[in-house]
Design an enzyme around this catalytic site. Structure first.
Site, mmCIF file in Angstrom:
data_model
loop_
_atom_site.group_PDB
_atom_site.id
_atom_site.type_symbol
_atom_site.label_atom_id
_atom_site.label_comp_id
_atom_site.label_asym_id
_atom_site.label_seq_id
_atom_site.Cartn_x
_atom_site.Cartn_y
_atom_site.Cartn_z
ATOM 1 N N SER A 23 -10.874 6.322 11.044
ATOM 2 C CA SER A 23 -10.926 7.341 9.986
ATOM 3 C C SER A 23 -10.006 6.938 8.829
ATOM 4 O O SER A 23 -9.291 5.933 8.908
ATOM 5 C CB SER A 23 -10.448 8.690 10.540
ATOM 6 O OG SER A 23 -9.069 8.581 10.857
ATOM 7 N N PHE A 25 -6.665 7.018 6.788
ATOM 8 C CA PHE A 25 -5.250 7.060 7.186
ATOM 9 C C PHE A 25 -5.000 6.495 8.587
ATOM 10 O O PHE A 25 -3.915 6.655 9.137
ATOM 11 C CB PHE A 25 -4.665 8.493 7.120
ATOM 12 C CG PHE A 25 -4.901 9.190 5.816
ATOM 13 C CD1 PHE A 25 -4.186 8.832 4.681
ATOM 14 C CD2 PHE A 25 -5.860 10.190 5.709
ATOM 15 C CE1 PHE A 25 -4.414 9.471 3.466
ATOM 16 C CE2 PHE A 25 -6.098 10.837 4.504
ATOM 17 C CZ PHE A 25 -5.365 10.479 3.380
ATOM 18 N N THR A 29 -6.317 -0.636 6.496
ATOM 19 C CA THR A 29 -5.877 -1.583 5.473
ATOM 20 C C THR A 29 -4.578 -2.257 5.895
ATOM 21 O O THR A 29 -4.404 -3.472 5.729
ATOM 22 C CB THR A 29 -5.733 -0.873 4.111
ATOM 23 O OG1 THR A 29 -6.997 -0.295 3.777
ATOM 24 C CG2 THR A 29 -5.336 -1.842 3.011
ATOM 25 N N GLU A 95 -12.716 -1.801 2.827
ATOM 26 C CA GLU A 95 -13.686 -0.749 2.457
ATOM 27 C C GLU A 95 -15.133 -1.240 2.631
ATOM 28 O O GLU A 95 -16.003 -0.980 1.781
ATOM 29 C CB GLU A 95 -13.442 -0.261 1.015
ATOM 30 C CG GLU A 95 -12.028 0.219 0.732
ATOM 31 C CD GLU A 95 -11.659 1.535 1.417
ATOM 32 O OE1 GLU A 95 -12.542 2.181 2.055
ATOM 33 O OE2 GLU A 95 -10.482 1.928 1.334
ATOM 34 N N GLN A 97 -17.518 -0.237 4.281
ATOM 35 C CA GLN A 97 -18.576 0.802 4.358
ATOM 36 C C GLN A 97 -19.294 1.001 3.029
ATOM 37 O O GLN A 97 -20.417 1.500 3.002
ATOM 38 C CB GLN A 97 -17.992 2.142 4.850
ATOM 39 C CG GLN A 97 -17.178 2.948 3.842
ATOM 40 C CD GLN A 97 -15.747 2.461 3.672
ATOM 41 O OE1 GLN A 97 -15.290 1.592 4.400
ATOM 42 N NE2 GLN A 97 -15.019 3.038 2.709
HETATM 43 P P1 ADP Z 1 -6.579 3.406 6.046
HETATM 44 O O1 ADP Z 1 -6.843 2.083 5.392
HETATM 45 O O2 ADP Z 1 -7.128 3.475 7.458
HETATM 46 O O3 ADP Z 1 -7.022 4.590 5.232
HETATM 47 P P2 ADP Z 1 -3.805 2.718 5.544
HETATM 48 O O4 ADP Z 1 -3.601 1.426 6.275
HETATM 49 O O5 ADP Z 1 -4.001 2.644 4.076
HETATM 50 O O6 ADP Z 1 -4.997 3.543 6.234
HETATM 51 O O7 ADP Z 1 -2.574 3.682 5.753
HETATM 52 C C1 ADP Z 1 -2.002 3.971 6.993
HETATM 53 C C2 ADP Z 1 -0.715 4.743 6.711
HETATM 54 O O8 ADP Z 1 -1.044 6.025 6.214
HETATM 55 C C3 ADP Z 1 0.126 5.018 7.912
HETATM 56 O O9 ADP Z 1 0.959 3.932 8.266
HETATM 57 C C4 ADP Z 1 0.965 6.206 7.441
HETATM 58 O O10 ADP Z 1 2.099 5.750 6.728
HETATM 59 C C5 ADP Z 1 0.067 6.894 6.419
HETATM 60 N N1 ADP Z 1 -0.495 8.199 6.824
HETATM 61 C C6 ADP Z 1 -0.681 9.259 6.006
HETATM 62 N N2 ADP Z 1 -1.275 10.292 6.655
HETATM 63 C C7 ADP Z 1 -1.476 9.887 7.935
HETATM 64 C C8 ADP Z 1 -2.077 10.486 9.100
HETATM 65 N N3 ADP Z 1 -2.590 11.735 9.079
HETATM 66 N N4 ADP Z 1 -2.124 9.761 10.241
HETATM 67 C C9 ADP Z 1 -1.591 8.507 10.275
HETATM 68 N N5 ADP Z 1 -1.032 7.874 9.214
HETATM 69 C C10 ADP Z 1 -0.970 8.541 8.051
HETATM 70 MG MG MG Z 2 -7.848 1.545 3.667
#
Ligand code: ADP
Ligand code: MG
Length: 189
Positions: A23, A25, A29, A95, A97
Protein backbone atom coordinates in the site's frame (compact mmCIF):
# COMPACT_ATOMS: atom_id res chain seq x y z
CA UNK A 1 10.59 -8.56 8.15
CA UNK A 2 13.36 -10.56 6.55
CA UNK A 3 15.72 -8.28 4.65
CA UNK A 4 15.76 -9.16 0.95
CA UNK A 5 19.06 -10.65 -0.19
CA UNK A 6 20.24 -9.61 -3.63
CA UNK A 7 19.99 -12.37 -6.22
CA UNK A 8 23.33 -13.67 -7.42
CA UNK A 9 22.14 -12.41 -10.83
CA UNK A 10 23.83 -9.12 -10.05
CA UNK A 11 27.16 -10.93 -10.14
CA UNK A 12 26.50 -13.63 -12.74
CA UNK A 13 24.72 -11.43 -15.26
CA UNK A 14 21.70 -13.69 -15.34
CA UNK A 15 18.78 -11.28 -15.56
CA UNK A 16 15.98 -11.20 -13.00
CA UNK A 17 12.84 -9.27 -12.09
CA UNK A 18 12.04 -8.24 -8.52
CA UNK A 19 8.77 -6.56 -7.56
CA UNK A 20 8.29 -4.67 -4.29
CA UNK A 21 4.59 -4.06 -3.72
CA UNK A 22 2.23 -2.91 -0.97
CA UNK A 23 0.00 0.00 0.00
CA UNK A 24 0.97 3.65 0.14
CA UNK A 25 3.46 4.41 2.96
CA UNK A 26 4.49 0.72 3.15
CA UNK A 27 8.12 1.55 2.34
CA UNK A 28 8.26 0.51 -1.33
CA UNK A 29 10.36 3.47 -2.48
CA UNK A 30 12.56 3.17 0.59
CA UNK A 31 13.19 -0.52 -0.19
CA UNK A 32 13.79 0.22 -3.89
CA UNK A 33 16.34 2.89 -2.94
CA UNK A 34 18.00 0.53 -0.44
CA UNK A 35 18.49 -2.15 -3.11
CA UNK A 36 19.72 0.35 -5.69
CA UNK A 37 22.20 1.92 -3.28
CA UNK A 38 23.60 -1.53 -2.52
CA UNK A 39 23.95 -2.23 -6.24
CA UNK A 40 25.92 1.02 -6.55
CA UNK A 41 28.15 -0.06 -3.66
CA UNK A 42 28.81 -3.24 -5.67
CA UNK A 43 29.99 -0.97 -8.54
CA UNK A 44 27.08 -1.97 -10.75
CA UNK A 45 25.74 0.61 -13.18
CA UNK A 46 22.24 1.64 -12.13
CA UNK A 47 19.51 3.48 -14.09
CA UNK A 48 16.22 4.54 -12.50
CA UNK A 49 12.92 5.34 -14.20
CA UNK A 50 9.49 6.52 -13.18
CA UNK A 51 6.30 7.33 -15.08
CA UNK A 52 6.31 10.94 -16.26
CA UNK A 53 2.78 11.35 -14.95
CA UNK A 54 4.12 11.17 -11.40
CA UNK A 55 5.92 14.43 -10.66
CA UNK A 56 4.54 14.89 -7.15
CA UNK A 57 7.86 15.62 -5.48
CA UNK A 58 10.36 16.16 -8.20
CA UNK A 59 10.51 15.61 -11.92
CA UNK A 60 13.88 13.89 -12.02
CA UNK A 61 14.00 12.01 -8.75
CA UNK A 62 12.33 9.28 -6.79
CA UNK A 63 11.65 10.38 -3.24
CA UNK A 64 10.47 8.23 -0.32
CA UNK A 65 8.24 9.55 2.45
CA UNK A 66 11.23 9.64 4.77
CA UNK A 67 13.03 11.78 2.18
CA UNK A 68 15.47 9.31 0.75
CA UNK A 69 16.22 10.46 -2.80
CA UNK A 70 17.79 9.08 -5.99
CA UNK A 71 17.88 10.59 -9.48
CA UNK A 72 15.36 9.07 -11.90
CA UNK A 73 14.43 9.59 -15.53
CA UNK A 74 10.72 10.21 -16.16
CA UNK A 75 9.34 8.23 -19.14
CA UNK A 76 5.85 8.39 -20.63
CA UNK A 77 5.95 4.97 -22.30
CA UNK A 78 7.78 1.97 -20.79
CA UNK A 79 9.26 1.14 -24.23
CA UNK A 80 11.44 4.27 -23.83
CA UNK A 81 13.32 2.55 -21.01
CA UNK A 82 14.96 0.27 -23.59
CA UNK A 83 16.69 3.31 -25.15
CA UNK A 84 18.54 4.22 -21.96
CA UNK A 85 20.00 0.99 -20.65
CA UNK A 86 23.18 0.36 -22.66
CA UNK A 87 25.90 -0.71 -20.22
CA UNK A 88 23.39 -0.67 -17.35
CA UNK A 89 23.45 -3.63 -14.94
CA UNK A 90 20.52 -2.78 -12.68
CA UNK A 91 17.26 -1.05 -13.71
CA UNK A 92 15.08 0.50 -10.97
CA UNK A 93 11.48 1.48 -11.69
CA UNK A 94 9.25 3.29 -9.18
CA UNK A 95 5.44 3.71 -9.30
CA UNK A 96 5.20 0.82 -11.79
CA UNK A 97 1.39 0.71 -11.43
CA UNK A 98 1.10 3.86 -13.56
CA UNK A 99 2.70 2.28 -16.64
CA UNK A 100 0.66 0.48 -19.30
CA UNK A 101 0.74 -3.29 -19.85
CA UNK A 102 3.91 -3.01 -21.99
CA UNK A 103 5.92 -2.63 -18.80
CA UNK A 104 5.82 -6.41 -18.31
CA UNK A 105 7.30 -7.25 -21.71
CA UNK A 106 9.85 -4.45 -21.32
CA UNK A 107 10.99 -5.99 -18.02
CA UNK A 108 11.15 -9.44 -19.64
CA UNK A 109 13.35 -7.96 -22.40
CA UNK A 110 15.61 -6.26 -19.84
CA UNK A 111 15.98 -9.47 -17.83
CA UNK A 112 16.62 -11.33 -21.08
CA UNK A 113 19.57 -8.98 -21.67
CA UNK A 114 21.01 -10.09 -18.33
CA UNK A 115 19.88 -7.07 -16.33
CA UNK A 116 18.55 -7.08 -12.79
CA UNK A 117 15.21 -5.24 -12.82
CA UNK A 118 13.73 -3.95 -9.55
CA UNK A 119 10.22 -2.44 -9.60
CA UNK A 120 8.20 -0.83 -6.83
CA UNK A 121 4.47 -0.27 -7.20
CA UNK A 122 1.06 -0.21 -5.58
CA UNK A 123 -0.51 -3.66 -5.83
CA UNK A 124 -4.03 -2.26 -5.23
CA UNK A 125 -5.83 0.99 -5.98
CA UNK A 126 -7.81 2.93 -3.36
CA UNK A 127 -10.77 0.55 -3.82
CA UNK A 128 -8.64 -2.51 -3.12
CA UNK A 129 -8.63 -3.61 -6.76
CA UNK A 130 -5.44 -4.81 -8.52
CA UNK A 131 -3.69 -1.79 -10.00
CA UNK A 132 -2.90 -1.64 -13.75
CA UNK A 133 -0.05 -3.91 -14.86
CA UNK A 134 0.84 -5.04 -11.32
CA UNK A 135 -0.88 -8.48 -11.45
CA UNK A 136 1.11 -9.44 -14.57
CA UNK A 137 4.32 -8.04 -13.13
CA UNK A 138 3.82 -9.95 -9.90
CA UNK A 139 3.10 -13.16 -11.77
CA UNK A 140 6.17 -12.93 -13.98
CA UNK A 141 8.64 -11.65 -11.36
CA UNK A 142 11.35 -13.94 -10.05
CA UNK A 143 11.13 -12.35 -6.59
CA UNK A 144 8.17 -10.65 -4.92
CA UNK A 145 8.22 -8.66 -1.68
CA UNK A 146 4.94 -7.44 -0.21
CA UNK A 147 5.36 -4.67 2.34
CA UNK A 148 2.83 -3.28 4.81
CA UNK A 149 2.27 0.12 6.33
CA UNK A 150 0.87 0.90 9.78
CA UNK A 151 -2.90 1.39 9.90
CA UNK A 152 -3.48 5.01 10.94
CA UNK A 153 -6.80 4.06 12.57
CA UNK A 154 -5.86 1.09 14.76
CA UNK A 155 -2.09 0.62 14.49
CA UNK A 156 -2.56 -2.76 12.78
CA UNK A 157 -0.97 -4.04 9.57
CA UNK A 158 -2.11 -1.92 6.63
CA UNK A 159 -2.45 -3.37 3.11
CA UNK A 160 -4.84 -0.73 1.74
CA UNK A 161 -4.56 2.90 0.60
CA UNK A 162 -7.72 4.60 1.82
CA UNK A 163 -8.70 7.75 -0.08
CA UNK A 164 -9.78 10.49 2.28
CA UNK A 165 -10.65 12.97 -0.46
CA UNK A 166 -13.80 12.40 -2.52
CA UNK A 167 -12.50 12.04 -6.13
CA UNK A 168 -13.39 8.78 -7.84
CA UNK A 169 -10.75 8.50 -10.62
CA UNK A 170 -8.38 5.55 -10.17
CA UNK A 171 -5.40 7.89 -10.42
CA UNK A 172 -5.42 10.87 -8.07
CA UNK A 173 -1.87 11.90 -7.35
CA UNK A 174 -1.22 12.94 -3.83
CA UNK A 175 -0.05 11.88 -0.48
CA UNK A 176 -1.17 12.53 3.05
CA UNK A 177 -3.86 14.99 1.97
CA UNK A 178 -5.52 12.30 -0.19
CA UNK A 179 -4.65 8.90 1.25
CA UNK A 180 -4.01 7.04 4.46
CA UNK A 181 -2.77 3.52 5.11
CA UNK A 182 -5.44 1.25 6.59
CA UNK A 183 -5.84 -2.40 7.55
CA UNK A 184 -8.52 -4.66 6.02
CA UNK A 185 -11.12 -3.85 8.64
CA UNK A 186 -10.51 -0.08 8.91
CA UNK A 187 -10.46 0.23 5.09
CA UNK A 188 -14.16 -0.69 5.15
CA UNK A 189 -15.13 2.08 7.59
P1 ADP B 1 5.80 4.02 -0.33
O1 ADP B 1 6.78 4.17 -1.46
O2 ADP B 1 5.40 2.57 -0.10
O3 ADP B 1 4.60 4.91 -0.44
P2 ADP B 1 7.92 5.25 1.22
O4 ADP B 1 9.09 4.32 1.06
O5 ADP B 1 7.92 6.48 0.40
O6 ADP B 1 6.56 4.43 1.02
O7 ADP B 1 7.80 5.74 2.72
C1 ADP B 1 7.83 4.89 3.83
C2 ADP B 1 7.91 5.79 5.06
O8 ADP B 1 6.68 6.46 5.22
C3 ADP B 1 8.11 5.07 6.35
O9 ADP B 1 9.47 4.76 6.60
C4 ADP B 1 7.60 6.10 7.36
O10 ADP B 1 8.63 7.01 7.69
C5 ADP B 1 6.56 6.89 6.57
N1 ADP B 1 5.15 6.67 6.96
C6 ADP B 1 4.19 7.63 6.98
N2 ADP B 1 2.98 7.11 7.32
C7 ADP B 1 3.17 5.78 7.52
C8 ADP B 1 2.30 4.68 7.86
N3 ADP B 1 0.98 4.85 8.07
N4 ADP B 1 2.85 3.44 7.96
C9 ADP B 1 4.18 3.27 7.77
N5 ADP B 1 5.05 4.25 7.43
C10 ADP B 1 4.57 5.49 7.30
MG1 MG C 1 6.72 5.23 -3.23
Amino acid sequence: MTIFEEPSASVNKIGSIEVVCGSMFSGKTEELIRRLKRAKIANLKVAIFKPSLDIRYHENMIVSHNENILDAKPVADPIEILNHVDEVDVVGIDEAQFFDENITSVCERLAGMGKRVILAGLDMDYLGKPFGPMPNLLATANYVTKLHAVCVKCGGIASYSFRISDESDQVVLGEKQHYEARCRSCHKL
